[in-house]
Design a protein around this motif. Structure first.
Motif, mmCIF file in Angstrom:
data_model
loop_
_atom_site.group_PDB
_atom_site.id
_atom_site.type_symbol
_atom_site.label_atom_id
_atom_site.label_comp_id
_atom_site.label_asym_id
_atom_site.label_seq_id
_atom_site.Cartn_x
_atom_site.Cartn_y
_atom_site.Cartn_z
ATOM 1 N N GLU A 31 -15.429 10.980 -0.226
ATOM 2 C CA GLU A 31 -14.536 10.170 -1.043
ATOM 3 C C GLU A 31 -14.637 8.683 -0.730
ATOM 4 O O GLU A 31 -14.296 7.842 -1.564
ATOM 5 N N GLY A 32 -15.059 8.374 0.478
ATOM 6 C CA GLY A 32 -15.070 6.974 0.890
ATOM 7 C C GLY A 32 -13.678 6.437 1.130
ATOM 8 O O GLY A 32 -13.456 5.220 1.094
ATOM 9 N N ARG A 33 -12.713 7.359 1.345
ATOM 10 C CA ARG A 33 -11.334 6.968 1.649
ATOM 11 C C ARG A 33 -10.933 7.572 2.981
ATOM 12 O O ARG A 33 -11.273 8.722 3.266
ATOM 13 N N SER A 34 -10.197 6.817 3.781
ATOM 14 C CA SER A 34 -9.800 7.331 5.088
ATOM 15 C C SER A 34 -8.542 8.184 5.018
ATOM 16 O O SER A 34 -8.263 8.956 5.941
ATOM 17 N N VAL A 35 -7.781 8.074 3.927
ATOM 18 C CA VAL A 35 -6.537 8.827 3.778
ATOM 19 C C VAL A 35 -6.650 9.763 2.580
ATOM 20 O O VAL A 35 -6.907 9.325 1.460
ATOM 21 N N LEU A 36 -6.466 11.051 2.840
ATOM 22 C CA LEU A 36 -6.517 12.060 1.787
ATOM 23 C C LEU A 36 -5.111 12.530 1.438
ATOM 24 O O LEU A 36 -4.183 12.418 2.240
ATOM 25 N N ASP A 37 -4.979 13.084 0.239
ATOM 26 C CA ASP A 37 -3.738 13.735 -0.184
ATOM 27 C C ASP A 37 -3.922 15.235 -0.017
ATOM 28 O O ASP A 37 -4.768 15.852 -0.684
ATOM 29 N N VAL A 38 -3.130 15.827 0.867
ATOM 30 C CA VAL A 38 -3.264 17.237 1.212
ATOM 31 C C VAL A 38 -1.987 17.973 0.823
ATOM 32 O O VAL A 38 -0.875 17.502 1.082
ATOM 33 N N LEU A 39 -2.156 19.139 0.209
ATOM 34 C CA LEU A 39 -1.038 19.989 -0.178
ATOM 35 C C LEU A 39 -1.105 21.268 0.634
ATOM 36 O O LEU A 39 -2.141 21.936 0.668
ATOM 37 N N ASP A 40 -0.003 21.612 1.280
ATOM 38 C CA ASP A 40 0.074 22.835 2.083
ATOM 39 C C ASP A 40 1.087 23.766 1.425
ATOM 40 O O ASP A 40 2.294 23.574 1.525
ATOM 41 N N THR A 41 0.579 24.785 0.715
ATOM 42 C CA THR A 41 1.467 25.731 0.032
ATOM 43 C C THR A 41 1.922 26.794 1.027
ATOM 44 O O THR A 41 1.116 27.394 1.718
ATOM 45 N N GLY A 42 3.230 26.997 1.101
ATOM 46 C CA GLY A 42 3.759 27.937 2.074
ATOM 47 C C GLY A 42 3.568 27.464 3.495
ATOM 48 O O GLY A 42 3.417 28.268 4.420
#
Length: 242
Positions: A31-42
């Motif tokens: 991505e070339g980005r140091s910060v990702l958006d992460v979703l943790d279901t449950g």
């Protein structure tokens, strides 16, 4: 958390965490980005969410339990990552009431398929939360491992029934079944790892003993990479890409 509980938690999550951390690093590079958006279901109390936030990523945890989410918030505060962790009450069926579609670089779906009536529908919803190119981390109970566990516990009739009729153990999966589910919802299956091959079979005192813990953990990590040990594992972990 006591040292005993901390060791047991580490044994359960070590293989998955190593694979997941490496996958996030690859995603950052892509991505070339140091910060990702992460979703943790449950995601419950944040066994994975808080360590991911410590890496600098934004994590949203969706869980139906208010008590678990309260524990998550306390844990995030203790780790100093409150600004990176968001708690949302909900479940997979109502996922898009609390998060946006296609907004996550990575989604964790750990121990979720065992709790839903329609695993393919649930997985389809989870897949829809991913951005194009995003990564899914899927952890599910292994059917053959469940049969073995019942036999070792002396429940021979239950084990025999499960051998004769796979539906006798609902919400347990083989690698082939999980791979087919991933393909069905438009995801590309990737690496597969066996999880908890030995830790749930050896006497608990060996897991709790600091003198044997490291050797057992090294054994788990080595077996995780070998396809022939998947059938023994309590769980299987798969990565997939959108």
């Amino acid at each position: 958390m006591s040292d005993r509980m901390r060791r047991r938690s580490s044994m359960r999550t070590a293989v998955v965490w190593q694979v997941l951390r490496d996958a996030l690093e690859r995603r950052v590079a892509a991505e070339g980005r140091s910060v990702l958006d992460v979703l943790d279901t449950g995601g419950g109390t944040g066994n994975f969410a808080v360590p991911i936030a410590r890496l600098g990523h934004r994590v949203t945890v969706v869980d139906p339990s208010p008590d678990a989410l309260a524990a998550l918030e306390r844990r995030a505060a203790e780790a100093g990552v409150t600004d990176l962790v968001a708690a949302r009450q909900g479940d997979v069926q109502s996922l898009f009431d609390v998060v946006d579609r296609g907004a996550a670089d990575a989604v964790l779906c750990h121990g979720v398929l065992e709790l839903v009536d329609e695993p393919d529908d649930a997985l389809g919803t989870v897949a829809a939360a991913l951005r194009d190119g995003g990564t899914l981390s899927l952890l599910a109970a292994n059917r053959t491992g469940a049969v073995l566990a019942r036999a070792l516990a002396g429940h021979f009739a239950e084990a025999a029934e499960a051998l004769a009729d796979p539906t006798a153990l609902p919400r347990r999966f083989t690698v082939d079944e999980l791979t087919a589910l991933l393909a069905k919802v438009g995801l590309r299956p990737g690496a597969v790892h066996a999880v908890r091959v030995f830790a749930d079979l050896v006497p608990g005192v060996l897991v709790d003993d600091p003198a044997s813990f490291d050797a057992l953990l090294d054994l788990e990590k080595a077996a995780a990479e070998l396809p022939e040990y998947r059938s023994l594992a309590t769980q299987v972990h798969l990565l997939a890409a959108k």
